[in-house]
Design an enzyme around this catalytic site. Structure first.
Site, PDB file in Angstrom:
ATOM      1  N   LYS A   1       7.257  23.068   6.227  1.00 51.71           N
ATOM      2  CA  LYS A   1       6.547  22.199   5.286  1.00 51.71           C
ATOM      3  C   LYS A   1       5.585  23.020   4.422  1.00 51.71           C
ATOM      4  CE  LYS A   1       3.168  21.182   8.901  1.00 51.71           C
ATOM      5  NZ  LYS A   1       2.854  20.281  10.030  1.00 51.71           N
TER       6      LYS A   1
ATOM      7  N   TYR B   1     -22.810  35.986  -8.694  1.00 48.28           N
ATOM      8  CA  TYR B   1     -23.549  34.739  -8.908  1.00 48.28           C
ATOM      9  C   TYR B   1     -24.677  34.580  -7.902  1.00 48.28           C
ATOM     10  CZ  TYR B   1     -20.040  32.946 -12.160  1.00 48.28           C
ATOM     11  OH  TYR B   1     -19.227  32.759 -13.226  1.00 48.28           O
TER      12      TYR B   1
HETATM   13  C1  LIG Z   1       2.974  20.922  11.269  1.00 47.56           C
HETATM   14  C2  LIG Z   1       3.657  20.264  12.394  1.00 47.56           C
HETATM   15  C3  LIG Z   1       4.351  21.030  13.351  1.00 47.56           C
HETATM   16  C4  LIG Z   1       4.225  22.535  13.417  1.00 47.56           C
HETATM   17  O1  LIG Z   1       2.975  22.820  14.007  1.00 47.56           O
HETATM   18  P1  LIG Z   1       2.439  24.306  14.229  1.00 47.56           P
HETATM   19  O2  LIG Z   1       1.131  24.117  14.895  1.00 47.56           O
HETATM   20  O3  LIG Z   1       2.319  24.900  12.868  1.00 47.56           O
HETATM   21  O4  LIG Z   1       3.437  25.017  15.063  1.00 47.56           O
HETATM   22  C5  LIG Z   1       5.107  20.358  14.284  1.00 47.56           C
HETATM   23  N1  LIG Z   1       5.151  18.998  14.314  1.00 47.56           N
HETATM   24  C6  LIG Z   1       4.469  18.232  13.441  1.00 47.56           C
HETATM   25  C7  LIG Z   1       4.548  16.763  13.530  1.00 47.56           C
HETATM   26  C8  LIG Z   1       3.687  18.838  12.462  1.00 47.56           C
HETATM   27  O5  LIG Z   1       2.999  18.082  11.599  1.00 47.56           O
END
Ligand SMILES: *Cc1c(COP(=O)(O)O)cnc(C)c1O
Length: 347
Positions: free
Chosen positions: A33, A242
């Site tokens: 994702k 800054y």
């Molecule tokens: C993002 C996500 C994962 C992966 O999690 P990690 O901690 O990055 O391994 C797995 N399942 C769901 C539902 C997620 O949202």
């Protein structure tokens, strides 16, 4: 050229997938994702498919469409957000599998795509996404009578093995899924490390693939080198950046680097992180600004062309600690202005 150079080692991602896969006796999917955690979903997913991943997870249907274009037909693409209004065409055309999160989503899916496969996401205690026990009890019979591929849930505290919430969620997930004929999945990266009770039929790591905690034995994946645009000599008492938050107590030499918070370098690391000339640390000097960062290079014998912000000496979790954040945020914040270099790309 004043762009930062972001090096992404796809072989390291494949090695991390294989290492996590070897920790379980079950199938290992890959979570890609948010554009492969900011590293580029196309190259990342193609390399993972080459390494052996057959199931992928994305957050939203649009990401699934991009992933299908990158992977072609074959690998299974699952969508955590389920079947939202307006998704039916995307799910159908790209052959996506929505993780249905509510009776409403289940009804929408059945009405729009009655023969298309689906999974179900259950809420085992995180209270974020997924069917509550009562919703599941009411719709389970109908859902299990159709092309249900996977029943999954997500752990809220898997990065902390001492958290009692892990065993609580495990118990609830077992209670909710006992007797199902669908595949079951509970573990992301943290769950893989919690041990076999948490593995079920399928694990779905994300951050560990990309070299982040809690997979502390991961092979580092990213290196970020920032070009030095200019250097200057400061007299004692002169300030940098800054609001003049950094002041030279002795004669100093400052390098100005071409990247800033617009590139995802969190402003919170101002005064709390370093850049590296090889393995020599140079403290940041002054506030991170939109496009520029200062570093104190007084102690370097020669001024390098580049200084590294992400490198073996300062990984994504070190930067995250400096920012009060997590490696996930460091990666997904990486900006669009960097020139990206991939090693180990799949053909
Ligand atoms: C993002 C996500 C994962 C992966 O999690 P990690 O901690 O990055 O391994 C797995 N399942 C769901 C539902 C997620 O949202």
């Amino acid at each position: 050229m004043a762009t930062g150079q972001l090096h992404i080692d796809l072989d390291a991602i494949a090695a991390n997938w294989a290492a996590l896969d070897a920790m379980t006796a079950v199938e290992t999917a890959a979570v890609v994702k948010a554009d492969g955690y900011g590293l580029g979903v196309g190259p990342v997913a193609r390399r993972l498919a080459q390494a052996g991943a057959r199931r992928f997870f994305v957050a939203i249907a649009e990401e699934g469409v991009a992933l299908r274009e990158a992977l072609g037909p074959g690998p299974e693409i699952n969508v955590f957000s389920g079947h939202m209004e307006g998704d039916s065409g995307l799910i159908h055309e790209a052959g996506l599998i929505p993780m249905l999160n509510s009776p409403e989503q289940a009804a929408r899916h059945r009405a729009a795509l009655p023969d298309a496969p689906y999974g179900v996401q259950l809420d085992s205690g995180m209270n974020r996404l997924g069917m509550e026990p009562a919703d599941w009890a009411a719709t389970r019979g109908t859902l299990e009578a159709g092309p249900l591929t996977l029943v999954m849930s997500h752990l809220a505290s898997a990065d902390d093995p001492s958290s009692a919430q892990n065993a609580d969620q495990l118990r609830v997930f077992r209670e909710m899924t006992g007797g199902t004929t669908a595949l079951r999945s509970l573990a992301a990266t943290g769950g893989v490390l919690l041990g076999p009770d948490y593995h079920f039929d399928l694990c779905r790591p994300g951050i560990g693939l990309y070299g982040g905690a809690p997979f502390t034995d991961a092979t580092p994946v990213t290196r970020l080198s920032l070009p030095v645009i200019q250097t200057r000599h400061l007299r004692p008492g002169e300030a940098v950046g800054y609001s003049a938050t950094w002041r030279a107590d002795a004669a100093a030499r400052i390098a100005t680097l071409a990247a800033g918070y617009a590139d995802g370098i969190l402003r919170a690391i101002s005064g709390r992180a370093q850049v590296f000339a090889g393995d020599i640390a140079c403290p940041l000097a002054g506030r991170v600004s939109m496009d520029l960062i200062g570093a104190d290079i007084t102690h370097l014998a020669i001024c390098p062309d580049h200084l590294d912000l992400i490198c073996p000496a300062q990984g994504i979790d070190d930067l995250a600690r400096a920012a009060g954040s997590i490696g996930y945020e460091i990666l997904t914040a990486l900006g669009a202005r960097y020139t990206r270099h991939y090693t180990g790309a799949a053909p």
